[in-house]
Design a protein around this motif. Sequence first.
Motif, PDB file in Angstrom:
ATOM      1  N   CYS A 117       1.041  -5.722   5.586  1.00  0.00           N
ATOM      2  CA  CYS A 117       1.088  -5.210   4.208  1.00  0.00           C
ATOM      3  C   CYS A 117       2.611  -4.243   4.403  1.00  0.00           C
ATOM      4  O   CYS A 117       2.901  -4.016   5.458  1.00  0.00           O
ATOM      5  N   GLU A 118       2.877  -4.331   3.087  1.00  0.00           N
ATOM      6  CA  GLU A 118       4.192  -3.189   3.079  1.00  0.00           C
ATOM      7  C   GLU A 118       3.826  -2.089   2.633  1.00  0.00           C
ATOM      8  O   GLU A 118       2.729  -1.847   2.022  1.00  0.00           O
ATOM      9  N   VAL A 119       4.530  -0.978   3.102  1.00  0.00           N
ATOM     10  CA  VAL A 119       4.178   0.348   2.862  1.00  0.00           C
ATOM     11  C   VAL A 119       5.326   0.991   2.105  1.00  0.00           C
ATOM     12  O   VAL A 119       6.375   0.956   2.012  1.00  0.00           O
ATOM     13  N   VAL A 120       4.915   1.522   0.889  1.00  0.00           N
ATOM     14  CA  VAL A 120       5.630   2.428   0.136  1.00  0.00           C
ATOM     15  C   VAL A 120       5.494   3.976   0.594  1.00  0.00           C
ATOM     16  O   VAL A 120       4.343   4.435   0.489  1.00  0.00           O
TER      17      VAL A 120
ATOM     18  N   VAL B  54       0.752  -1.177   0.056  1.00  0.00           N
ATOM     19  CA  VAL B  54       0.075  -0.026   0.122  1.00  0.00           C
ATOM     20  C   VAL B  54       0.843   1.231  -0.103  1.00  0.00           C
ATOM     21  O   VAL B  54       2.179   1.194   0.314  1.00  0.00           O
ATOM     22  N   PHE B  55       0.080   2.289  -0.334  1.00  0.00           N
ATOM     23  CA  PHE B  55       1.170   3.515  -0.271  1.00  0.00           C
ATOM     24  C   PHE B  55       0.477   5.000   0.297  1.00  0.00           C
ATOM     25  O   PHE B  55      -0.791   4.863   0.457  1.00  0.00           O
TER      26      PHE B  55
ATOM     27  N   THR C 294      -3.435  12.737   8.034  1.00  0.00           N
ATOM     28  CA  THR C 294      -4.226  11.896   9.271  1.00  0.00           C
ATOM     29  C   THR C 294      -4.569  10.510   8.172  1.00  0.00           C
ATOM     30  O   THR C 294      -4.525   9.573   8.901  1.00  0.00           O
ATOM     31  N   TYR C 295      -4.889  10.650   7.239  1.00  0.00           N
ATOM     32  CA  TYR C 295      -4.996   9.263   6.603  1.00  0.00           C
ATOM     33  C   TYR C 295      -3.889   8.259   6.188  1.00  0.00           C
ATOM     34  O   TYR C 295      -3.914   7.231   6.366  1.00  0.00           O
TER      35      TYR C 295
ATOM     36  N   ARG D  13      -0.978   3.535   7.504  1.00  0.00           N
ATOM     37  CA  ARG D  13       0.167   2.749   8.489  1.00  0.00           C
ATOM     38  C   ARG D  13      -0.508   1.625   9.242  1.00  0.00           C
ATOM     39  O   ARG D  13       0.146   0.586   9.395  1.00  0.00           O
ATOM     40  N   ALA D  14      -1.297   2.048  10.329  1.00  0.00           N
ATOM     41  CA  ALA D  14      -2.066   0.996  11.076  1.00  0.00           C
ATOM     42  C   ALA D  14      -2.663   0.072  10.340  1.00  0.00           C
ATOM     43  O   ALA D  14      -2.571  -1.146  10.819  1.00  0.00           O
ATOM     44  N   ILE D  15      -3.411   0.146   9.147  1.00  0.00           N
ATOM     45  CA  ILE D  15      -4.075  -0.690   8.670  1.00  0.00           C
ATOM     46  C   ILE D  15      -3.166  -1.533   8.136  1.00  0.00           C
ATOM     47  O   ILE D  15      -3.124  -3.061   8.139  1.00  0.00           O
TER      48      ILE D  15
END
Length: 272
Positions: free
Chosen positions: A165-168, A130-131, A151-152, A157-159
């Motif tokens: 999931c990995e985060v970009v 996710v991004f 805020t989003y 990041r919490a999701i």
Amino acid sequence: MIGFGTDAAQQDIISYVALGDSFTEGMSDPYPDSDSVPNGRYRGWADRVAEHLADHVAEVRYANLAVRGKLIDQVIAEQVPRAVELAPDLITLCAGGNDIIRPGSDPDSVAVAFAGAVEELSRTGARIVVFTGFDTNWQPVMRHMRGRIATYNMHLRAIADRYGCEVVDVWSMRILDDARAWSGDRLHLSSEGHRRMALRVCEVLGVPAEGDWKEPWPVAEPRHWRAARQEDLYWAREFLVPWIGRRLTGRSSGDNVRPKRPSLEPLRLHRE
């Protein structure tokens, strides 16, 4: 969990599905041989990531369901079920940005919808990336949206933590604070911006790719203030006013646009 990077060479086939809006569709990044590409479709970072994967895997089967202008509920209704049906090895999901930039939007509500999409996709067993949203501090017209986006991002990041999931982290990509990373509409990445984004995604995936997304930009030529002002006026007339008009009338740039790669098909490379 599927291996990537050096482990990817051990696999015969990897399947990849990209979901989202114009960011993932690849807006403003035409193929170098666009005349020979059906419907003149865009390339974008997701196509480029699939190409990098193809450098290490015998066959990459790739679908891109993203369509410009889509809101989070539309992505959930139109793209998530199809991605679940395809059951790929890798999923990238970037959605909610078009909701967040609308006046009066609630990032908390958008995040609840996003979490539901990730929960549904996680049942496939795919590796999910996710991004975060862009930091708009560099863009005066969109700077006021920065708080909602931040805020989003915290929700995202919490999701990601909740579902593995990995985060970009696009927010921290300061290299994108340069106008050359963006197309003339100032809403979509330029071809160079998409190239760098693909390298960043590959870094997160552990896929070796030639190039450095953090490479400094060449020194820019100085611009006279009058030329900059004329560019601002042109942008407002050609891009900002039509964008506002679509918002007020409930229209979308993605109306009647179909996904460019609706099925998992072997990737045919279109390199420069």
